[in-house]
Design an enzyme around this catalytic site. Structure first.
Site, short mmCIF file in Angstrom:
data_model
loop_
_atom_site.label_atom_id
_atom_site.label_comp_id
_atom_site.label_asym_id
_atom_site.label_seq_id
_atom_site.Cartn_x
_atom_site.Cartn_y
_atom_site.Cartn_z
N LYS A 286 28.52 45.66 32.23
CA LYS A 286 27.53 46.72 32.27
C LYS A 286 27.57 47.46 33.60
CE LYS A 286 24.57 43.63 29.67
NZ LYS A 286 23.52 42.61 29.90
N GLY A 287 28.30 46.88 34.55
CA GLY A 287 28.23 47.36 35.94
C GLY A 287 28.62 48.80 36.16
N ASP B 180 32.70 49.11 38.32
CA ASP B 180 31.77 49.34 39.42
C ASP B 180 32.38 48.99 40.77
OD1 ASP B 180 31.87 46.63 38.80
OD2 ASP B 180 29.71 46.33 38.67
N ASP C 194 36.77 43.70 43.64
CA ASP C 194 36.47 42.57 44.51
C ASP C 194 37.72 41.69 44.60
OD1 ASP C 194 35.35 40.45 45.87
OD2 ASP C 194 33.82 39.98 44.41
N LYS D 262 35.78 46.33 47.87
CA LYS D 262 35.53 45.45 49.02
C LYS D 262 36.79 45.35 49.85
CE LYS D 262 31.84 42.67 47.06
NZ LYS D 262 31.36 41.37 46.59
N VAL E 38 26.62 43.12 46.83
CA VAL E 38 25.75 44.30 46.80
C VAL E 38 25.16 44.48 45.40
CG1 VAL E 38 26.92 45.53 48.67
CG2 VAL E 38 27.75 45.80 46.33
N ASP F 52 24.38 44.36 39.60
CA ASP F 52 23.22 43.49 39.38
C ASP F 52 23.31 42.18 40.13
OD1 ASP F 52 25.37 42.39 37.74
OD2 ASP F 52 23.82 41.10 36.88
N ARG G 179 20.01 46.90 38.60
CA ARG G 179 21.00 47.92 38.21
C ARG G 179 20.43 49.33 38.32
NH1 ARG G 179 25.29 45.18 35.72
NH2 ARG G 179 24.73 43.38 34.46
P1 XMP Z 1 36.75 41.26 40.52
O1 XMP Z 1 36.58 40.04 41.39
O2 XMP Z 1 37.28 40.90 39.17
O3 XMP Z 1 35.26 41.72 40.37
O4 XMP Z 1 37.49 42.38 41.21
C1 XMP Z 1 34.88 42.70 39.54
C2 XMP Z 1 33.54 42.37 38.94
O5 XMP Z 1 32.80 41.40 39.68
C3 XMP Z 1 31.46 41.80 39.83
N1 XMP Z 1 31.16 41.91 41.27
C4 XMP Z 1 29.97 42.20 41.80
N2 XMP Z 1 28.78 42.46 41.20
N3 XMP Z 1 27.79 42.77 43.32
C5 XMP Z 1 27.70 42.76 41.97
O6 XMP Z 1 26.63 43.02 41.44
C6 XMP Z 1 28.94 42.52 44.00
O7 XMP Z 1 28.96 42.56 45.23
C7 XMP Z 1 30.08 42.22 43.18
N4 XMP Z 1 31.35 41.93 43.48
C8 XMP Z 1 31.98 41.74 42.29
C9 XMP Z 1 31.35 43.11 39.11
O8 XMP Z 1 30.82 42.87 37.85
C10 XMP Z 1 32.75 43.62 38.98
O9 XMP Z 1 32.94 44.35 37.79
#
Ligand code: XMP
Length: 178
Positions: free
Chosen positions: A42-43, A99, A102, A130, A152, A158, A164
């Protein structure tokens, strides 16, 4: 809800201005034809809704449910596809929106799947990236903002399903992250 935020990292006006320029970048890269946009739920919902209304190109919108965080603040290391069906992308140009970048596992896993499904090309866009070493070698073609390696919320992101709808990106107070 706002009382749970330690500090605002990126405010609404700054996000809006950046989305204007991201939309222009996308228009410049996709001058012709219909684009299939895949929004990772949903992000990426809030980011995608605001970005796509700025993109003056014909596009189709699809959504995909994937999960890697399972509710907390740490990636589980596994990306699950939660939908029964996958969008029809064979021979199509796809713009994949998430969104935040990471560990890179999500964008990597979905990009691999899109290629397996026969997409003619895959571009990726994220609101946030990040600044850290990724578990998978992946980079987004469009990045709204580079941020530090901290958890964040807001603007679609979320913590345990909450925050959100905050109109900015912020850092949670440690006492709110329980
Ligand atoms: P990856 O690790 O697969 O991460 O690159 C992507 C998904 O991880 C969640 N994500 C976060 N959600 N705050 C959040 O609310 C954060 O700081 C964060 N870091 C990663 C997110 O769903 C993203 O799609």
């Amino acid at each position: 809800m706002r009382n749970d935020i330690e500090r605002v990292l990126i405010d609404e006006a700054v996000i809006e201005k950046r989305l204007d320029s991201m939309a222009l970048e996308i228009e410049r890269d996709f001058p012709e034809g219909t684009l299939v946009v895949i929004i990772l739920l949903k992000g990426a919902l809030v980011f995608a809704a605001d970005l796509l209304r700025r993109v003056q190109r014909p596009l189709e919108i699809e959504c995909l449910n994937v999960a890697s965080y399972h509710g907390g603040t740490e990636s589980s290391g596994r990306v699950d596809f939660l939908d029964r069906n996958f969008p029809e992308v064979k021979g199509r140009h796809v713009l994949l929106l998430d969104d935040i970048l990471d560990t890179g596992r999500t964008l990597h896993a979905v990009t691999v799947r899109l290629k397996e499904e026969g997409a003619a090309g895959v571009h990726t866009g994220v609101l946030l990236a990040k600044d850290k070493e990724r578990a998978e070698e992946v980079d987004a073609d469009y990045i709204g903002f580079e941020i530090g390696d901290e958890f964040v919320v807001g603007y679609g992101l979320d913590y345990k399903g909450m925050y959100r709808n905050l109109p900015y990106v912020g850092v949670l107070k440690s006492e709110a992250a329980i």
